[in-house]
Design a protein around this motif. Structure first.
Motif, PDB file in Angstrom:
ATOM      1  N   VAL A  69      33.363  38.320  38.448  1.00 35.29           N
ATOM      2  CA  VAL A  69      33.201  39.598  39.677  1.00 35.29           C
ATOM      3  C   VAL A  69      34.190  38.554  40.734  1.00 35.29           C
ATOM      4  O   VAL A  69      34.580  37.708  41.161  1.00 35.29           O
ATOM      5  CB  VAL A  69      32.017  39.339  40.314  1.00 35.29           C
ATOM      6  N   ASP A  70      34.810  39.213  41.529  1.00 35.31           N
ATOM      7  CA  ASP A  70      35.817  39.248  42.007  1.00 35.31           C
ATOM      8  C   ASP A  70      34.846  38.415  43.506  1.00 35.31           C
ATOM      9  O   ASP A  70      33.798  39.183  43.863  1.00 35.31           O
ATOM     10  CB  ASP A  70      37.041  40.302  42.844  1.00 35.31           C
ATOM     11  N   PRO A  71      35.162  36.921  43.799  1.00 35.42           N
ATOM     12  CA  PRO A  71      34.723  36.156  44.887  1.00 35.42           C
ATOM     13  C   PRO A  71      35.108  36.765  46.562  1.00 35.42           C
ATOM     14  O   PRO A  71      34.593  36.606  47.202  1.00 35.42           O
ATOM     15  CB  PRO A  71      34.787  35.182  44.423  1.00 35.42           C
ATOM     16  N   ALA A  72      35.754  38.171  46.410  1.00 34.19           N
ATOM     17  CA  ALA A  72      36.042  38.768  47.605  1.00 34.19           C
ATOM     18  C   ALA A  72      34.569  39.591  47.876  1.00 34.19           C
ATOM     19  O   ALA A  72      34.645  39.980  47.516  1.00 34.19           O
ATOM     20  CB  ALA A  72      37.383  39.872  47.728  1.00 34.19           C
ATOM     21  N   VAL A  90      29.600  35.708  42.141  1.00 28.02           N
ATOM     22  CA  VAL A  90      28.290  36.109  41.220  1.00 28.02           C
ATOM     23  C   VAL A  90      29.354  35.936  39.938  1.00 28.02           C
ATOM     24  O   VAL A  90      31.080  36.399  39.846  1.00 28.02           O
ATOM     25  CB  VAL A  90      28.323  37.358  41.802  1.00 28.02           C
ATOM     26  N   TYR A  91      28.689  34.818  39.142  1.00 29.34           N
ATOM     27  CA  TYR A  91      29.708  34.788  38.195  1.00 29.34           C
ATOM     28  C   TYR A  91      28.636  34.780  36.538  1.00 29.34           C
ATOM     29  O   TYR A  91      27.993  34.526  36.530  1.00 29.34           O
ATOM     30  CB  TYR A  91      30.812  33.627  37.727  1.00 29.34           C
ATOM     31  N   TYR A 155      27.426  43.985  37.330  1.00 31.35           N
ATOM     32  CA  TYR A 155      26.447  44.998  37.366  1.00 31.35           C
ATOM     33  C   TYR A 155      25.998  44.519  39.394  1.00 31.35           C
ATOM     34  O   TYR A 155      25.148  45.673  40.041  1.00 31.35           O
ATOM     35  CB  TYR A 155      25.395  45.347  36.928  1.00 31.35           C
ATOM     36  N   ILE A 156      26.224  43.385  39.485  1.00 33.24           N
ATOM     37  CA  ILE A 156      25.849  43.194  40.941  1.00 33.24           C
ATOM     38  C   ILE A 156      26.367  43.073  42.634  1.00 33.24           C
ATOM     39  O   ILE A 156      27.510  43.034  41.875  1.00 33.24           O
ATOM     40  CB  ILE A 156      25.371  41.410  40.943  1.00 33.24           C
ATOM     41  N   ARG A 157      26.284  44.349  43.458  1.00 33.09           N
ATOM     42  CA  ARG A 157      27.215  44.850  44.489  1.00 33.09           C
ATOM     43  C   ARG A 157      26.139  44.348  45.470  1.00 33.09           C
ATOM     44  O   ARG A 157      27.118  44.369  46.645  1.00 33.09           O
ATOM     45  CB  ARG A 157      27.025  46.315  43.859  1.00 33.09           C
ATOM     46  N   GLU A 158      25.242  43.681  45.643  1.00 32.13           N
ATOM     47  CA  GLU A 158      25.220  43.463  47.140  1.00 32.13           C
ATOM     48  C   GLU A 158      24.056  41.613  46.671  1.00 32.13           C
ATOM     49  O   GLU A 158      22.949  42.220  45.540  1.00 32.13           O
ATOM     50  CB  GLU A 158      24.218  44.177  48.184  1.00 32.13           C
ATOM     51  N   VAL A 159      23.940  41.385  47.685  1.00 36.60           N
ATOM     52  CA  VAL A 159      22.834  39.863  47.940  1.00 36.60           C
ATOM     53  C   VAL A 159      22.869  39.839  49.390  1.00 36.60           C
ATOM     54  O   VAL A 159      23.613  39.656  50.100  1.00 36.60           O
ATOM     55  CB  VAL A 159      23.654  38.892  47.085  1.00 36.60           C
ATOM     56  N   ARG A 171      28.207  42.241  50.393  1.00 37.42           N
ATOM     57  CA  ARG A 171      29.336  43.023  49.483  1.00 37.42           C
ATOM     58  C   ARG A 171      29.362  42.328  48.636  1.00 37.42           C
ATOM     59  O   ARG A 171      31.189  41.769  49.251  1.00 37.42           O
ATOM     60  CB  ARG A 171      29.477  44.544  49.896  1.00 37.42           C
ATOM     61  N   ILE A 172      28.963  42.885  46.975  1.00 35.73           N
ATOM     62  CA  ILE A 172      30.616  42.039  46.067  1.00 35.73           C
ATOM     63  C   ILE A 172      31.831  43.178  45.301  1.00 35.73           C
ATOM     64  O   ILE A 172      30.973  43.892  45.274  1.00 35.73           O
ATOM     65  CB  ILE A 172      29.761  41.360  44.983  1.00 35.73           C
ATOM     66  N   GLN A 173      32.554  42.960  46.075  1.00 30.74           N
ATOM     67  CA  GLN A 173      33.592  44.049  45.690  1.00 30.74           C
ATOM     68  C   GLN A 173      34.158  43.477  44.061  1.00 30.74           C
ATOM     69  O   GLN A 173      34.408  42.419  44.059  1.00 30.74           O
ATOM     70  CB  GLN A 173      34.690  44.454  46.712  1.00 30.74           C
TER      71      GLN A 173
END
Length: 173
Positions: A69-72, A90-91, A155-159, A171-173
């Motif tokens: 997942v892009d860390p942006a 997230v990786y 699948y992680i979109r928000e932390v 938000r993980i984009q």
């Protein structure tokens, strides 16, 4: 006790030197994982509770691990002003301890000058539980907390991270 400081300094220097050698990277990761298995009573209590009740978690990663997942990150505006900042990574990493050969991780990097402790983590608004957490107390600038989610990293979109000063969602984009 007076001999403890030279021992700790020697251990730190050896770990830094051995970290420069890429052939010992797997051994170093395993040794670090074994050190992390010593958990305090509060963490043991969290680990022994039902996974659906968990809201706390934390993370630390190896630089050779592949990111899925892009860390942006894009901070989500909440009611309180942003007093504390974190960087979320997230990786998925290779693991010899699982049947699948990989494990998903969340790194939470503190960007705060003053020490802060994470009191709770919510992944995907509570729809993804956290199984284990490490190094989430007394975090200073650059400190990394490690959390192991129960869902796939892709699948992680928000932390959401809770501290004594507020809750901060990313938000993980």
């Amino acid at each position: 006790m007076p001999n403890m400081k030279p021992f700790l300094l020697s251990a730190l220097l050896l770990s830094l030197l051995s970290g420069c050698n890429p052939s010992h990277k797997a051994e170093q990761t395993e040794a670090t994982h074994q050190k992390r298995t010593e958990v305090n009573p509060e963490t043991k209590r969290i680990l022994e509770t039902d996974l659906s009740e968990l809201e706390v978690s934390v993370p630390q990663a190896d630089s050779t691990e592949q990111e899925y997942v892009d860390p942006a990150l894009e901070p989500i505006a909440e009611n309180q002003p942003a007093q504390e900042e974190f960087d979320i990574k997230v990786y998925r990493a290779e693991s010899q301890g699982t049947m699948s050969g990989y494990i998903d991780k969340i790194d939470i990097i503190s960007l705060n000058d003053s020490p802060t402790s994470i009191t709770g983590i919510l992944v995907n608004r509570g729809n993804c539980a956290i199984t284990r957490i490490y190094d989430y107390n007394n975090m200073r600038y650059g400190s990394v907390a490690l959390a192991y989610p129960r869902c796939k990293a892709e699948y992680i979109r928000e932390v959401s991270i809770s501290t004594a000063n507020g809750t901060y969602a990313y938000r993980i984009q």
